[in-house]
Design a protein around this motif. Structure first.
Motif, short mmCIF file in Angstrom:
data_model
loop_
_atom_site.label_atom_id
_atom_site.label_comp_id
_atom_site.label_asym_id
_atom_site.label_seq_id
_atom_site.Cartn_x
_atom_site.Cartn_y
_atom_site.Cartn_z
N GLY A 241 0.78 -1.23 0.00
CA GLY A 241 0.00 0.00 0.00
C GLY A 241 0.81 1.27 0.00
N GLU A 242 2.15 1.18 0.06
CA GLU A 242 2.97 2.39 0.12
C GLU A 242 3.52 2.81 -1.24
OE1 GLU A 242 4.70 2.51 4.66
OE2 GLU A 242 5.95 1.57 3.14
N LEU A 243 3.61 1.88 -2.18
CA LEU A 243 4.13 2.23 -3.50
C LEU A 243 3.07 2.94 -4.31
CD1 LEU A 243 6.15 -0.97 -4.51
CD2 LEU A 243 7.05 1.24 -3.78
N GLU A 244 3.50 3.90 -5.13
CA GLU A 244 2.56 4.63 -5.96
C GLU A 244 2.00 3.72 -7.05
OE1 GLU A 244 1.93 7.30 -4.74
OE2 GLU A 244 3.68 8.04 -3.69
N GLY A 245 0.79 3.98 -7.46
CA GLY A 245 0.17 3.18 -8.50
C GLY A 245 -1.34 3.31 -8.47
N ASP A 246 -2.00 2.64 -9.39
CA ASP A 246 -3.45 2.67 -9.49
C ASP A 246 -3.98 1.32 -9.05
OD1 ASP A 246 -5.94 3.71 -9.99
OD2 ASP A 246 -5.91 3.27 -12.13
N TYR A 247 -4.71 1.27 -7.94
CA TYR A 247 -5.10 0.00 -7.35
C TYR A 247 -6.62 -0.14 -7.25
CZ TYR A 247 -0.20 0.05 -5.85
OH TYR A 247 1.16 0.12 -5.83
N LEU A 248 -7.05 -1.39 -7.17
CA LEU A 248 -8.46 -1.70 -6.95
C LEU A 248 -8.79 -1.45 -5.49
CD1 LEU A 248 -11.14 -3.11 -7.93
CD2 LEU A 248 -10.10 -5.26 -7.15
N THR A 249 -9.90 -0.76 -5.21
CA THR A 249 -10.31 -0.52 -3.84
C THR A 249 -11.28 -1.61 -3.39
OG1 THR A 249 -12.24 0.85 -4.35
CG2 THR A 249 -10.09 1.96 -4.23
#
Length: 327
Positions: A241-249
């Motif tokens: 959860g700390e790395l930048e990126g586009d994630y599914l919530t």
């Protein structure tokens, strides 16, 4: 003379670094072992400091199973759904002394010692890593990046796609800055050196090795990699959860089974840590995001007010910020 010596030293390191591509299994195991020890020491210190600055200064304790139960109950007041107690139960694990520090508002350094469970359990109590939920694994969004319209993204639960299993429970990633622009990234803390590609091994040895015998050169790679030398370390440890990126919530997964183009899921009560199905609403993601001018977090028309500054310009402020300003 110093300039000539330094040039010779660099030439030696460049030539010697090529040996990093063809080390024996025993030599790679030595580097993996030494780096793992230092990684563990770094993680212990960082976890101790993070917990103390987040919760120890507020008076929370973990020195007994009763104190741990009270702390988990405190987390349940923050994480509404899923609650923290769904993943955490008090354990009578052996306590150890942790060392931490914080700075006062006057930037005065204050050291601290406290009793708490070992590092892995301490990170788990701070909800670092992946947790099983329904038929997937979830983790907290700890990014500090801004959204495309310049507002801070809300902290909420993220989810791995159903069926995907994390490599390790903490989601550890090690990032190493090499030179001015290069970055080595590894997700193998127990095999940090041997898991690298040949050219990455050479770059690592060229950057952190030291002139001397072959064994001294190996030892200094591990030693210099963790040396701060009066500035920020060139090695960083990040968690899920700390790395930048586009994630599914998790909200998207519960409300609509995944991500849908042009749609977003918001919480009716504006609490992004409350993923109760009845609290989730699907809306269009087209257009500009409504956000608070003060805290920069997303808000709604019902939970914010439009006000004006001294020059007559209008801006939106959420009700929580208004209450804080009025104190």
């Amino acid at each position: 003379m110093d300039y000539i010596y330094n040039e010779r030293n660099l030439d030696w390191l460049r030539a010697k670094a090529k040996d990093a591509r063809r080390l024996s299994i025993a030599e790679e195991e030595f580097l993996d072992r030494e780096l793992a020890i230092k990684l563990r020491e770094r993680m212990e210190l960082e976890a101790s400091v993070r917990w103390w600055q987040l919760f120890g200064l507020e008076g929370h304790r973990l020195d007994s199973i009763e104190a741990e139960a009270q702390f988990i109950a405190h987390l349940d007041g923050i994480f509404k759904c899923p609650p923290a107690s769904q993943f955490l139960t008090p354990t009578d694990s052996k306590r150890r002394v942790h060392h931490a520090y914080h700075f006062s508002r006057q930037r005065v350094y204050h050291g601290a010692e406290y009793l708490a469970p070992p590092t892995t359990r301490l990170l788990e109590l701070m909800l670092y890593g992946y947790f099983p939920y329904w038929n997937t694994w979830i983790y907290l969004d700890r990014r500090s990046e801004l959204s495309s319209d310049g507002y801070r993204k809300p902290k909420q639960w993220l989810a791995l796609p159903p069926g995907e299993i994390p490599q390790d429970r903490l989601g550890i990633t090690i990032e190493i800055s090499v030179g001015w622009r290069s970055l080595i990234r590894s997700q193998s803390p127990a095999a940090l050196f041997s898991s690298l590609k040949p050219f990455e091994k050479e770059n690592l040895a060229k950057e952190f090795g030291a002139e001397g015998t072959h064994q001294h050169w190996l030892e200094q790679i591990a030693e210099n990699l963790f040396a701060e030398r009066g500035r920020l370390s060139r090695l960083s440890i990040t968690y899920a959860g700390e790395l930048e990126g586009d994630y599914l919530t998790l909200a998207e997964l519960i409300a609509q089974g995944g991500r849908l183009p042009g749609k977003k899921v918001v919480m009716q009560d504006d609490d992004f840590l409350n993923c109760e199905p009845d609290n989730l609403v699907t809306r269009s993601s087209r257009g500009r995001t409504m956000a608070c001018r003060s805290c920069r977090n997303p808000t709604t028309k019902e939970l914010s007010t439009i006000t004006k500054d001294s020059r007559g310009s209008s801006y939106r402020v959420c009700h929580s910020c208004l209450r804080r300003m009025s104190k």
